[in-house]
Design a protein around this motif. Structure first.
Motif, PDB file in Angstrom:
ATOM      1  N   ASP A  44      -4.683   9.270   7.630  1.00  0.00           N
ATOM      2  CA  ASP A  44      -3.978   8.317   6.779  1.00  0.00           C
ATOM      3  C   ASP A  44      -4.782   8.132   5.486  1.00  0.00           C
ATOM      4  N   THR A  46      -4.939   6.431   1.629  1.00  0.00           N
ATOM      5  CA  THR A  46      -4.372   5.418   0.735  1.00  0.00           C
ATOM      6  C   THR A  46      -4.372   5.933  -0.699  1.00  0.00           C
ATOM      7  N   GLU A  47      -3.206   5.903  -1.311  1.00  0.00           N
ATOM      8  CA  GLU A  47      -3.022   6.381  -2.683  1.00  0.00           C
ATOM      9  C   GLU A  47      -3.126   5.226  -3.688  1.00  0.00           C
ATOM     10  N   ARG A  70       0.846  -1.193   0.000  1.00  0.00           N
ATOM     11  CA  ARG A  70       0.000   0.000   0.000  1.00  0.00           C
ATOM     12  C   ARG A  70       0.880   1.242   0.000  1.00  0.00           C
ATOM     13  N   SER A 126     -10.532   4.467   1.887  1.00  0.00           N
ATOM     14  CA  SER A 126      -9.618   5.593   1.683  1.00  0.00           C
ATOM     15  C   SER A 126      -9.159   5.670   0.225  1.00  0.00           C
ATOM     16  N   LEU A 127      -8.838   4.517  -0.371  1.00  0.00           N
ATOM     17  CA  LEU A 127      -8.416   4.459  -1.772  1.00  0.00           C
ATOM     18  C   LEU A 127      -9.492   5.034  -2.687  1.00  0.00           C
ATOM     19  N   PHE A 171       0.692   5.274   0.744  1.00  0.00           N
ATOM     20  CA  PHE A 171      -0.205   6.167   1.472  1.00  0.00           C
ATOM     21  C   PHE A 171       0.535   7.426   1.905  1.00  0.00           C
ATOM     22  N   TYR A 176      -8.769   0.766   4.286  1.00  0.00           N
ATOM     23  CA  TYR A 176      -7.854   1.207   3.224  1.00  0.00           C
ATOM     24  C   TYR A 176      -8.556   1.262   1.873  1.00  0.00           C
TER      25      TYR A 176
END
Length: 196
Positions: A71, A73-74, A62, A177-178, A64, A174
């Motif tokens: 936090d 997530t990219e 991951r 967030s992504l 991030f 995550y």
């Protein structure tokens, strides 16, 4: 059976539809560095320079960053995926992105200086290098366009279609967030997708 660096180079060539001469495959394989990471281990920290492309043989990584203490997530990648912090990699400047292992992971690192050198010496390696970078840039563009133009349910369905492994293996927080949604929105979208 143990995977060798030459196996990895051949797999990368297949993944990117590039034909490498035997000598080129061996020259590139000689530069690969084998690494193992435990679940939760930090691979690259904020402020470090991304000096290599990481090819995932096994596991889940991951990328991030922190924004206002949150936090974010990219990117999440798994087997046969490559991970790099593009701006840091190209400019050789400290990164704001971090990379961590979400599962025990086996990763092969391709050092930038070696890849640059080999791609100048050997046209077929140059083609592979360009294809790897193109894939990364296209994925970034698709993600940016998805976030800009598509509602939550379409973002979820696109991820389900393109990367179902992420939805099976990554923690929900995550994934939310992504996709730039709250865990609650993700839960609603998932149940609508399952029930729809």
């Amino acid at each position: 059976m143990t995977t060798t660096s030459i196996d990895i180079v051949r797999q990368m060539a297949v993944d990117h539809r590039v034909t490498l001469a035997k000598e080129s495959s061996h020259a590139l394989a000689d530069t690969l560095l084998f690494k193992k990471y435990k679940k939760g281990e930090r691979i690259l920290d904020e402020g470090e320079i991304c000096t290599c492309i990481r090819y995932i043989e096994k596991g889940l990584l991951r990328q991030f960053y922190f924004k206002y203490g949150k936090d974010m997530t990219e990117h999440i990648a798994y087997e046969k995926g490559e991970v790099m912090c593009l701006e840091s990699y190209f400019r050789q400047e400290p990164t704001r992105l971090m990379i961590e292992a979400l599962e025990p992971s086996v990763v092969w690192e391709i050092d930038k200086a070696s890849f640059d050198q080999l791609s100048m010496e050997r046209a077929d390696i140059g083609v592979l290098y360009r294809k790897i970078l193109e894939t990364s840039l296209i994925e970034s563009q698709i993600k940016a366009d998805t976030l800009r133009f598509e509602p939550a349910h379409e973002r979820y369905n696109k991820l389900l279609q393109i990367h179902p492994e992420i939805l099976k293996r990554a923690p929900l927080i995550y994934i939310a967030s992504l996709l730039q949604m709250t865990p609650e929105t993700l839960s609603r979208v998932r149940s609508a997708s399952v029930n729809g």
